[in-house]
Design a protein around this motif. Sequence first.
Motif, short mmCIF file in Angstrom:
data_model
loop_
_atom_site.label_atom_id
_atom_site.label_comp_id
_atom_site.label_asym_id
_atom_site.label_seq_id
_atom_site.Cartn_x
_atom_site.Cartn_y
_atom_site.Cartn_z
N TRP A 115 -14.77 -35.79 37.25
CA TRP A 115 -14.76 -35.88 35.79
C TRP A 115 -13.31 -35.85 35.30
CZ3 TRP A 115 -12.54 -32.32 32.48
CH2 TRP A 115 -12.72 -32.60 31.11
N ARG A 116 -13.04 -36.66 34.27
CA ARG A 116 -11.73 -36.64 33.60
C ARG A 116 -11.95 -36.59 32.09
NH1 ARG A 116 -10.29 -42.28 36.45
NH2 ARG A 116 -10.12 -41.59 38.61
N SER A 117 -11.06 -35.87 31.42
CA SER A 117 -11.12 -35.90 29.96
C SER A 117 -10.67 -37.27 29.46
CB SER A 117 -10.20 -34.82 29.38
OG SER A 117 -8.85 -35.19 29.56
N THR A 149 -16.55 -44.33 33.67
CA THR A 149 -17.64 -43.48 34.10
C THR A 149 -17.13 -42.14 34.63
OG1 THR A 149 -17.62 -44.81 36.12
CG2 THR A 149 -19.41 -45.22 34.56
N HIS A 150 -15.81 -42.05 34.83
CA HIS A 150 -15.24 -40.73 35.17
C HIS A 150 -15.30 -39.82 33.94
CE1 HIS A 150 -13.69 -41.12 39.26
NE2 HIS A 150 -13.41 -42.38 38.97
N VAL A 151 -15.02 -40.37 32.78
CA VAL A 151 -15.02 -39.57 31.55
C VAL A 151 -16.44 -39.08 31.23
CG1 VAL A 151 -14.60 -39.64 29.06
CG2 VAL A 151 -12.96 -40.71 30.62
N VAL A 156 -17.30 -40.49 40.91
CA VAL A 156 -16.47 -39.60 41.69
C VAL A 156 -15.66 -40.43 42.69
CG1 VAL A 156 -18.25 -39.15 43.44
CG2 VAL A 156 -16.49 -37.42 43.00
N ASP A 157 -14.41 -40.04 42.88
CA ASP A 157 -13.57 -40.68 43.89
C ASP A 157 -13.50 -39.75 45.09
OD1 ASP A 157 -13.14 -42.63 42.03
OD2 ASP A 157 -11.09 -42.03 41.54
N ILE A 158 -13.72 -40.33 46.27
CA ILE A 158 -13.82 -39.55 47.50
C ILE A 158 -12.74 -39.98 48.49
CG2 ILE A 158 -15.31 -39.11 49.51
CD1 ILE A 158 -16.29 -37.72 47.00
N ASN A 182 -12.75 -53.46 45.13
CA ASN A 182 -11.34 -53.09 45.34
C ASN A 182 -11.12 -51.57 45.28
OD1 ASN A 182 -11.69 -52.68 42.58
ND2 ASN A 182 -9.63 -53.39 42.04
N GLU A 183 -12.22 -50.80 45.23
CA GLU A 183 -12.08 -49.33 45.22
C GLU A 183 -13.09 -48.73 46.19
OE1 GLU A 183 -12.02 -47.39 41.41
OE2 GLU A 183 -10.97 -49.04 40.44
N MET A 184 -12.69 -48.59 47.44
CA MET A 184 -13.63 -48.08 48.45
C MET A 184 -13.89 -46.59 48.26
SD MET A 184 -11.37 -47.85 51.97
CE MET A 184 -12.79 -47.29 52.91
N TRP A 185 -13.15 -45.95 47.36
CA TRP A 185 -13.24 -44.50 47.17
C TRP A 185 -14.11 -44.10 45.97
CZ3 TRP A 185 -8.83 -47.53 46.76
CH2 TRP A 185 -8.44 -47.83 45.46
N HIS A 186 -14.50 -45.08 45.16
CA HIS A 186 -15.19 -44.79 43.90
C HIS A 186 -16.71 -44.94 44.06
CE1 HIS A 186 -15.46 -45.06 39.35
NE2 HIS A 186 -16.59 -45.66 39.69
N PHE A 187 -17.43 -43.86 43.77
CA PHE A 187 -18.88 -43.87 43.97
C PHE A 187 -19.61 -43.42 42.71
CE2 PHE A 187 -16.98 -43.49 48.11
CZ PHE A 187 -17.75 -44.32 48.91
ZN LIG Z 1 -13.02 -43.81 40.40
#
Ligand SMILES: [Zn+2]
Length: 206
Positions: A115-117, A149-151, A156-158, A182-187
């Motif tokens: 989560w991010r503000s 979707t982080h906000v 979540v990034d792993i 292009n973001e293998m870390w973002h789920f």
């Molecule tokens: Zn992300």
Amino acid sequence: MHHMANPARRDVGRSGYFLVVGITVAALLLILMACARATPAPPSSPGADPSADGSPSEPPGAEEDGTVPDGARLTPFDTEHPAVANLEPWLLAALQQAAEEAREDGVELLVTSGWRSEEHQRRLLEEAIEEYGSLERAREFVNTPERSTHVSGEAVDIGPTDADDWLIRNGSRYGLCQVYANEMWHFELLTEPGGTCPPLREDAAG
Ligand SMILES: [Zn+2]
């Protein structure tokens, strides 16, 4: 002797006087330098480095907005951290289940960002614009606060990479899917547990 001592003492007195003046000037210069150095510090200090200014009255602003400090080993079970605590409950639950399974395979899922503000997201976007030179390019990697979707706590990034590999292969068992090619870390939670993940989107701008 008496007549000789007087001028000598006066010389000593004069050099002593210059010494005092010299020390005073040096001290004033040091104070001025200290002030000049201290003045620009306050604006940059809030949130810049929470460990540097650990006054208890000041909350750790950098982490309150969901920032995960560099080198932090945050797991999905570190629910005291805002980046983890403010994830949507169903995403967090799925992630924790996945993390337990991964651990049995000898892989540790670490949360590099959760989560991010809105403010944090805005800052990331501004940094990306600076790095990539345009909003259009930056948007391929960083969403606007309105769209991220982080906000909303839904992403979540792993890391590290072996954890991403594991989650790409096994995440759908928990409904967790890679979203952007292009973001293998973002789920995100994009299917039912055991379901099929939707096709990858090219990037966050699409
Ligand atoms: Zn992300």
